[in-house]
Structures are given as C-alpha cells and as structure tokens.
Design an enzyme around this catalytic site. Structure first.
Site, mmCIF file in Angstrom:
data_model
loop_
_atom_site.group_PDB
_atom_site.id
_atom_site.type_symbol
_atom_site.label_atom_id
_atom_site.label_comp_id
_atom_site.label_asym_id
_atom_site.label_seq_id
_atom_site.Cartn_x
_atom_site.Cartn_y
_atom_site.Cartn_z
ATOM 1 N N ASP A 168 -24.161 -6.051 14.444
ATOM 2 C CA ASP A 168 -24.526 -5.105 15.502
ATOM 3 C C ASP A 168 -24.220 -5.773 16.836
ATOM 4 O O ASP A 168 -24.876 -6.744 17.225
ATOM 5 C CB ASP A 168 -26.007 -4.744 15.419
ATOM 6 C CG ASP A 168 -26.334 -3.934 14.174
ATOM 7 O OD1 ASP A 168 -25.459 -3.169 13.731
ATOM 8 O OD2 ASP A 168 -27.438 -4.075 13.637
ATOM 9 N N CYS A 214 0.827 -1.214 0.000
ATOM 10 C CA CYS A 214 0.000 0.000 0.000
ATOM 11 C C CYS A 214 0.862 1.266 0.000
ATOM 12 O O CYS A 214 1.549 1.526 -0.979
ATOM 13 C CB CYS A 214 -0.990 -0.021 1.162
ATOM 14 S SG CYS A 214 -2.343 1.176 0.941
ATOM 15 N N GLU A 261 -3.047 -9.035 2.631
ATOM 16 C CA GLU A 261 -3.573 -9.590 3.883
ATOM 17 C C GLU A 261 -5.057 -9.304 4.067
ATOM 18 O O GLU A 261 -5.690 -9.846 4.990
ATOM 19 C CB GLU A 261 -2.782 -9.041 5.076
ATOM 20 C CG GLU A 261 -3.117 -7.636 5.522
ATOM 21 C CD GLU A 261 -2.503 -6.524 4.690
ATOM 22 O OE1 GLU A 261 -2.551 -5.360 5.128
ATOM 23 O OE2 GLU A 261 -1.981 -6.807 3.584
#
Length: 541
Positions: free
Chosen positions: A237, A80, A191
């Site tokens: 949730d 990245c 990953e």
C-alpha cells in the site's frame, strides 16, 4: 550478441528487455521490416490480444518478414500471444491473420470446470522425455501464464523437428512451448517466471538447447486439475507521507495513520526495496496500490512510475498497480482516456492494472442501462487493447446485517458471525474512494458486471477484516468465487499460515494476498508456502 525485440506498440515489454539486460545482453528495437532481416537474434513479445498484435504487425509490414525469420534457423523466440500469432488465426479475432508458420486455430479455454483467464504458475514439459531440459525448462519448474486463449494439443501436427511442451489446466491440455534448436516459443512469460524463467531465457540466448537432468528436476508436480498452483501475493500500500516521500504503509480498517498524538502516516519502508525482498522470498506476484491516487492526476504521478520502472529492473514476477486508472484531464485541460493511462503504467513495468472506484461507477451505469455494454468504460477499453487478463478490479466491501433476507434487495449470506443485534444474515456493500463512501450496489452485482465488461480477475478486499490478522472473510470469498467465472484473489485479514490454508480449502479461491504480516515479517512468505505444501496445497516453491 545484440538481441532485437519487435516493437509494435504493445504493453509491458519493458520487463522482457530488463530480463535480457539482466542476463548481460544488449537489446535494440525492431522498428521496420528491414531491421528484421538484419537481426542476429530476435524476440517477438506478445502483450495484448491476438487481433491487436497481428493487425499491428500487418500495418507495419512485419508479417511476412517475421514469418521468414521464424523459419530461417536464426535464433528466434516468441512469447505469450507471440506463440499464438505463429498460427493461422484465432477465435479471439476471426478477421485477423496470423503468421501461418504452423497450421491451426487458437481457441478459447472453456470455463466448464475452471476460471478463465488461466492466470498463475503452472508446469510446462515435454512429457515424452522428462529426462531432459529444453532451453532450461525442467518438468519440476513452474512458469507464469496469463491468457484466455490457447493452442490445443489435441489434433496439432507440427513438423517432426519441433518438440511440444504441454501444460494441463482442468480438462484441457494445451501447448505451453514449442522448441527446436535456435527456436523457442512459449505461452508463458519467462521474464515473469522468476529464476526458472531467467534460466529458460538464458538458455535460449546462449544456444543451450538440450541438457540431461535427473532427480527432482525431472519430476512433474501436478494434481488431478493440472499443475496450476495457488498464488501467494504480497501487497504494498503506497502513498505519500506528510513529508512528500512515497512510502509503504498499512491500514487498520483503512486507517493508515499512527494512533500516537502526531498521527503520522504509518511508514513500513521503501516500495522498491520491499518489492525486491518479496521477490527474493518467493512472492508469486507483487501488487502496488497507490491508495491516495484518487486525489491526484495519475498522469503526473511520476514517483509511482519511477517505482515501477526501478522494481521491474530486478523483480521478475508479475507486478500489478492500482490507483487512478481512469479517464483524467490535466490541469491544462488535456484529456487522457483510461486506456492511455493504463498504457503508461504498462510501459513502466506493470503487467496488470487494478481498477477500484471506477469499476463501481461503471457497474452502476451497466445496470442503469439494462445490462448493456457501452464500450467506453475503463474496463472495456483496456481489456480490448491489452486483453482481459490485464484488468483486475479491486473491491472494497463492508458487511451490512439484516434480520431476514427479505429486508434487502441485495445478495445475502447466512453468516456464522452474528450482527450487533444477533442478525443472522448479511450482504456486502461496495464502497468507493478508499472505503470512505458507500454505494447502493453489492459485491455480487459489482463483480458480475465487471466480468461482463471484460475484467479478468477480482481482488477481493474486506473492510471488516482489514488489519485484523484474524483470517479472511471466508463467507465473502466463497460468495464471490461462486458468483463469477474469473479468478478471485482473497485479501484482508491474514495473520498466520493457517489462514491461507483455510481460505484455499474452504473457498477454492485462486490466490491469497497479504500486506502487513509480510511487511513486518511476523509471518514470512516462505513460512506460508512451507506450511501449505505440508498440508497438500499446491504452491510454487
């Protein structure tokens, strides 16, 4: 072989360590320049923005040793922002110096024809030779990208021993990966890229540079816009039940208690087990929303941190956590800024944090101050340290009907769902505290303010549709999608696969989230993706 990982105080590196260990390799930290010279295999993770990463490397004396190692021929991998740091500099941080392994300047995506950040699953291939996989990367695969800055393919000149794998996003083609024997740099996160990412990582760790492929594996799956897929996101949730256990629940218009006389918290299972199941079923992301966290101090919220840590050990897709991401003070008076709270979640395995009520309060102050940024909000401080792609705002709006647009100062839509008295217009009022308190700000005002402050994505709920299984609020999603230039996740109301097709085709939103139907398996993730693929919606399969 021991894999050495550069430690410079970044965000979620835990998932990378988990993936390496999952594949059977030991890991150790690089904490000083001498450790770099001794490493037999090195991974340079990139989490944050270019300036933070490169300035941290310079401060610790890592820049030159890391540059030498990258050119040494020993196994080296960058991820990245790591691939961006290999270049001379970036427009993201003009005063910060990169490693200079390659010539060139990292640029920002333009948003003329697309949302920025680029978030989601896209292709990455050496287009000149799709008959081979390089470090396990197959043209047919989709990998997870999350970034606002990139290395343009146009004009890029690298030494001839390096191959470039490219990715298309709208009108731009950029470097998705750079490869040569023992050298792998990826803009995507292996990953976080499921089985395809693990295959890529394993190929690097075992020195499996190049293999012939044929058939489906060699075929690029793209459309005129590129290879970016629509994301299907599973939401958990999470809250404590009356016995104090952390459970997954689901509300009906935000009410999570059973309708029986006992009125117990609706219990749909254990968070980690459900997260693992969703990963195996093909969820593109998993979101944990700690829906009662506004009543507690998140710094002491150990159960939620433990859930993240355990889930990240075996779930290799992005994890978002929401609830309590704000400035807090411990009972003893110790102050913890929001960026510190977010950092704890990142180090526990989260890739993104979701901000709810605090985003509303920050937006209100933004307008009170004449649309001036304070630099002190949770959104601003977290995005500055970790990049705007790490910050999601979770919006809980409710319809408010009016007879004519002039009856309100807020942004209205002409609606096909008439109000109780036949009203043909409505606006969407934002709420805080889990939908229990209404504020005088509409959804357009909120999302635009949060984008200006540095939010990278909108998680768009709808109190009217929550738990209905009647479909997403298309008018709401379209309104917000047309109001901001960052990705929008549609949420609330999905009941059948057709609802996902409807929201993607009628609003062009970037992702769609569901909770209850996936929990109960009344509609499975595989069913949704199979249906979408048949109906010409590009998805990761």
């Amino acid at each position: 072989m021991i894999v050495s990982i550069v430690d410079y105080g970044s965000g979620n590196v835990r998932s990378l360590i988990n993936a390496v260990r999952y594949l059977g390799f030991e890991t150790q930290w690089i904490r000083n320049p001498h450790d770099i010279e001794k490493a037999e295999c090195l991974i340079f993770p990139g989490v944050g923005n270019f300036g933070f990463v490169c300035d941290s490397l310079a401060k610790q004396g890592f820049l030159e040793p890391l540059r030498r190692y990258a050119l040494s021929g020993k196994p080296f991998m960058a991820v990245c922002v790591g691939i961006q740091a290999l270049f001379e500099g970036s427009v993201e941080a003009p005063h910060s110096k990169g490693l200079g392994v390659f010539p060139g300047l990292v640029q920002r995506f333009d948003n003329d024809d697309k949302t920025v950040p680029h978030i989601g699953w896209n292709s990455c291939a050496v287009r000149s030779d799709t008959s081979k996989e390089f470090f396990g990367m197959r043209p047919h695969d989709k990998f997870y990208f999350v970034h606002s800055y990139m290395i343009p393919e146009k004009g890029l000149i690298l030494p001839p021993e390096f191959k470039i794998a490219t990715t298309k996003y709208g009108n731009e083609t950029f470097v998705g990966a750079i490869v040569k024997n023992n050298f792998l740099a990826t803009q995507f996160h292996p990953e976080k890229s499921g089985s395809a990412g693990l295959r890529c990582l394993k190929a690097f760790l075992t020195g499996n540079y190049e293999q012939p492929i044929s058939g489906e594996a060699s075929k690029l799956i793209e459309n005129s816009f590129g290879g970016l897929t629509k994301r299907i996101i599973a939401c958990l949730d999470v809250r404590s039940n009356d016995a104090g256990d952390l459970v997954v629940t689901k509300g009906d218009q935000y009410d999570v208690r059973e309708k029986s006389s006992g009125s117990e918290v609706r219990n749909l299972g254990k968070p980690v087990e459900l997260c693992q199941r969703y990963f195996q079923e093909g969820a593109d992301e998993v979101v944990f929303l700690n829906i009662t966290s506004f009543r507690n101090c998140p710094m002491a919220d150990a159960p939620m941190l433990q859930v993240l840590e355990k889930a990240a050990q075996t779930v290799f897709v992005p994890l978002t956590v929401g609830g309590g991401i704000r400035d807090v003070s411990d009972p003893d008076g110790t102050f913890h800024p929001a960026v510190e709270v977010a950092g704890i979640y990142f180090r526990s395995g989260a890739d993104k944090v979701s901000i709810g009520s605090d985003a509303v309060y920050a937006a209100e102050k933004y307008y009170e101050n004449g649309k001036k940024l304070s630099g002190k909000t949770a959104i601003e401080t977290i995005s500055k340290a970790y990049g705007n792609q790490a910050v999601v705002i979770s919006v809980d709006p409710k319809r408010q009907y009016v007879k004519v647009p002039e009856d309100t100062k807020h942004h209205v839509v002409k609606t096909s769902r008439l109000g109780p008295n036949g009203e043909a217009y409505c606006w969407y009022q934002c709420t805080v505290k889990g939908g229990r308190e209404y504020r005088d700000i509409d959804v357009v005002e909120l999302t635009r303010a949060c984008e200006a402050m540095g939010a990278g994505e909108v998680l768009l709920n709808c109190m009217d549709q929550d738990g209905s299984n009647a479909g997403y609020d298309i008018e709401l999603v379209r309104l917000v999608k047309n109001s901001v230039n960052i990705p929008v996740i549609a949420s609330s109301g999905a009941g059948i696969p057709q609802h996902f097709e409807e929201v993607f085709k009628e609003t062009d939103c970037d992702a769609a989230l569901a909770a209850g139907i996936f929990h109960r398996q009344t509609c499975r993730i595989e069913d949704v993706k199979e249906y979408l693929a048949i109906h010409d919606v590009l998805v990761r399969t």
